[in-house]
Design a protein around this motif. Structure first.
Motif, PDB file in Angstrom:
ATOM      1  N   PRO A 117      11.986  -1.761  -7.566  1.00  0.00           N
ATOM      2  CA  PRO A 117      11.306  -2.517  -8.736  1.00  0.00           C
ATOM      3  C   PRO A 117       9.465  -2.138  -8.710  1.00  0.00           C
ATOM      4  CG  PRO A 117      11.873  -4.084  -6.807  1.00  0.00           C
ATOM      5  CD  PRO A 117      12.548  -2.926  -6.512  1.00  0.00           C
ATOM      6  N   ALA A 118       8.791  -2.443  -9.876  1.00  0.00           N
ATOM      7  CA  ALA A 118       7.693  -2.031  -9.732  1.00  0.00           C
ATOM      8  C   ALA A 118       6.812  -2.861  -8.959  1.00  0.00           C
ATOM      9  CB  ALA A 118       6.988  -2.061 -11.268  1.00  0.00           C
ATOM     10  N   HIS A 119       5.702  -2.908  -8.730  1.00  0.00           N
ATOM     11  CA  HIS A 119       4.859  -3.638  -7.974  1.00  0.00           C
ATOM     12  C   HIS A 119       3.383  -3.642  -8.606  1.00  0.00           C
ATOM     13  CE1 HIS A 119       2.441  -5.217  -4.539  1.00  0.00           C
ATOM     14  NE2 HIS A 119       3.279  -5.839  -4.133  1.00  0.00           N
ATOM     15  N   PRO A 120       2.657  -4.674  -8.544  1.00  0.00           N
ATOM     16  CA  PRO A 120       1.461  -4.789  -9.119  1.00  0.00           C
ATOM     17  C   PRO A 120       0.278  -3.492  -8.426  1.00  0.00           C
ATOM     18  CG  PRO A 120       1.898  -7.062  -8.805  1.00  0.00           C
ATOM     19  CD  PRO A 120       2.955  -6.000  -8.102  1.00  0.00           C
ATOM     20  N   LEU A 196      -4.718  -4.783   0.237  1.00  0.00           N
ATOM     21  CA  LEU A 196      -3.851  -4.441  -0.699  1.00  0.00           C
ATOM     22  C   LEU A 196      -2.700  -3.501  -0.518  1.00  0.00           C
ATOM     23  CD1 LEU A 196      -3.160  -5.137  -3.783  1.00  0.00           C
ATOM     24  CD2 LEU A 196      -4.594  -2.826  -4.268  1.00  0.00           C
ATOM     25  N   VAL A 197      -2.896  -2.585   0.194  1.00  0.00           N
ATOM     26  CA  VAL A 197      -1.967  -1.613   0.733  1.00  0.00           C
ATOM     27  C   VAL A 197      -1.047  -2.167   1.578  1.00  0.00           C
ATOM     28  CG1 VAL A 197      -1.419   0.866   1.910  1.00  0.00           C
ATOM     29  CG2 VAL A 197      -3.233   0.480  -0.110  1.00  0.00           C
ATOM     30  N   ARG A 198      -1.507  -3.133   2.713  1.00  0.00           N
ATOM     31  CA  ARG A 198      -0.657  -3.504   3.807  1.00  0.00           C
ATOM     32  C   ARG A 198       0.176  -4.714   3.080  1.00  0.00           C
ATOM     33  NH1 ARG A 198      -4.616  -6.133   6.005  1.00  0.00           N
ATOM     34  NH2 ARG A 198      -5.109  -4.100   7.370  1.00  0.00           N
ATOM     35  N   GLU A 199      -0.316  -5.506   1.983  1.00  0.00           N
ATOM     36  CA  GLU A 199       0.535  -6.204   1.382  1.00  0.00           C
ATOM     37  C   GLU A 199       1.633  -5.500   0.363  1.00  0.00           C
ATOM     38  OE1 GLU A 199      -1.862  -8.571  -1.244  1.00  0.00           O
ATOM     39  OE2 GLU A 199      -2.863  -9.842   0.516  1.00  0.00           O
ATOM     40  N   TRP A 200       1.346  -4.487  -0.089  1.00  0.00           N
ATOM     41  CA  TRP A 200       2.216  -3.611  -0.830  1.00  0.00           C
ATOM     42  C   TRP A 200       3.341  -2.925  -0.037  1.00  0.00           C
ATOM     43  CZ3 TRP A 200       3.123   1.774   0.112  1.00  0.00           C
ATOM     44  CH2 TRP A 200       3.729   2.528  -1.146  1.00  0.00           C
ATOM     45  N   ARG A 201       2.752  -2.279   1.348  1.00  0.00           N
ATOM     46  CA  ARG A 201       3.625  -2.167   2.189  1.00  0.00           C
ATOM     47  C   ARG A 201       4.770  -2.988   2.897  1.00  0.00           C
ATOM     48  NH1 ARG A 201       7.482  -0.196   3.982  1.00  0.00           N
ATOM     49  NH2 ARG A 201       7.786   1.600   5.487  1.00  0.00           N
ATOM     50  N   ASP A 202       4.268  -4.093   3.173  1.00  0.00           N
ATOM     51  CA  ASP A 202       5.104  -5.249   3.585  1.00  0.00           C
ATOM     52  C   ASP A 202       6.172  -5.570   2.573  1.00  0.00           C
ATOM     53  OD1 ASP A 202       3.742  -5.204   5.946  1.00  0.00           O
ATOM     54  OD2 ASP A 202       2.487  -7.239   5.402  1.00  0.00           O
TER      55      ASP A 202
END
Length: 241
Positions: A117-120, A196-202
């Motif tokens: 799915p997409a992510h913000p 932001l990238v850490r949250e995205w990767r998690d």
């Protein structure tokens, strides 16, 4: 002769050599001596002799023969080169003063990435990753298109084919590595994106473990063949894309 540029451990040679006839002489070119020193991918074939050369694209004019039957190949390289390096490579493949050589450029990324799915944060990660590839004026994800134009200007016959990756739950280790690399490059380009990238990767890791994440990653393969005569120039290959 075969020349593999950015050869790494020699996977292109390992794939192509058994599919080519007769005795072969290969030169594997890479700037990384440690990768060239690893012979695990090249395999054993008594028809094939291999020479390894620590060198860069700028050294190719002195490494690739100007005459005879030559095929040049590389994988996942065009998007990493500068405009000047692309032009040097095009000069080696399709010189204007003599017949050119056959070349196969595979797995060049195009910049198209769709995660489902997409992510913000997808757009921010993509923008930072692409900007890193385009640093210092590099074509980056436009590298394959730039090489296509450069070769056609020199009269080569060029065909391209989309070779997109479709990755899903069954490709977990590869998809995880791809996400790690993408996150690392994005933060390297813009450290302010680290949180932001850490949250995205998690979140992506959670989806990966749940088997709900898939990705389509755009790639392009490019085949270049010499024109049948130097006089035919750019118009030599009607119907080729």
């Amino acid at each position: 002769m075969g020349a593999d540029v950015g050869a790494g451990t020699g996977s292109n040679q390992a794939w192509l050599a058994p599919r080519l006839p007769g005795r072969q002489r290969w030169v594997l070119v890479d700037h990384d001596a440690d990768l060239l020193g690893s012979e695990g991918a090249a395999g054993a074939d008594d028809r094939v002799t291999t020479h390894r050369e620590v060198a860069t694209v700028d050294d190719l004019p002195s490494l690739v023969p100007q005459h005879g039957e030559v095929v040049l190949t590389c994988a996942a390289l065009l998007d990493l080169l500068s405009t000047e390096e692309l032009e040097t490579l095009a000069d080696v493949v399709a010189p204007t003063d003599r017949p050119g050589i056959a070349a196969l450029f595979s797995l060049s990324v195009t910049g198209m990435v769709t995660l489902t799915p997409a992510h913000p944060a997808d757009a921010a990660v993509t923008a930072a990753f692409d900007a890193h590839q385009r640093r210092e004026g590099r074509p980056g994800p436009d590298g394959a298109a730039a090489m296509t134009r450069a070769l056609r200007r020199r009269g080569a016959q060029v065909e391209t084919r989309a070779t997109d990756w479709d990755l899903g739950a069954e490709d977990g280790p590869l998809l995880g590595r791809y996400l790690d690399d993408r996150a690392s490059v994005a933060v390297e380009h813009d450290p302010d994106l680290a949180d932001l990238v850490r949250e995205w990767r998690d979140e992506r890791e959670h989806q990966l473990r749940a088997g709900t994440l898939s990705a389509r990653v755009g790639h392009l393969d490019l085949l270049s063949l010499p024109s049948t005569s130097l006089d035919e120039g750019v118009g030599a290959a009607p119907g080729h894309r």
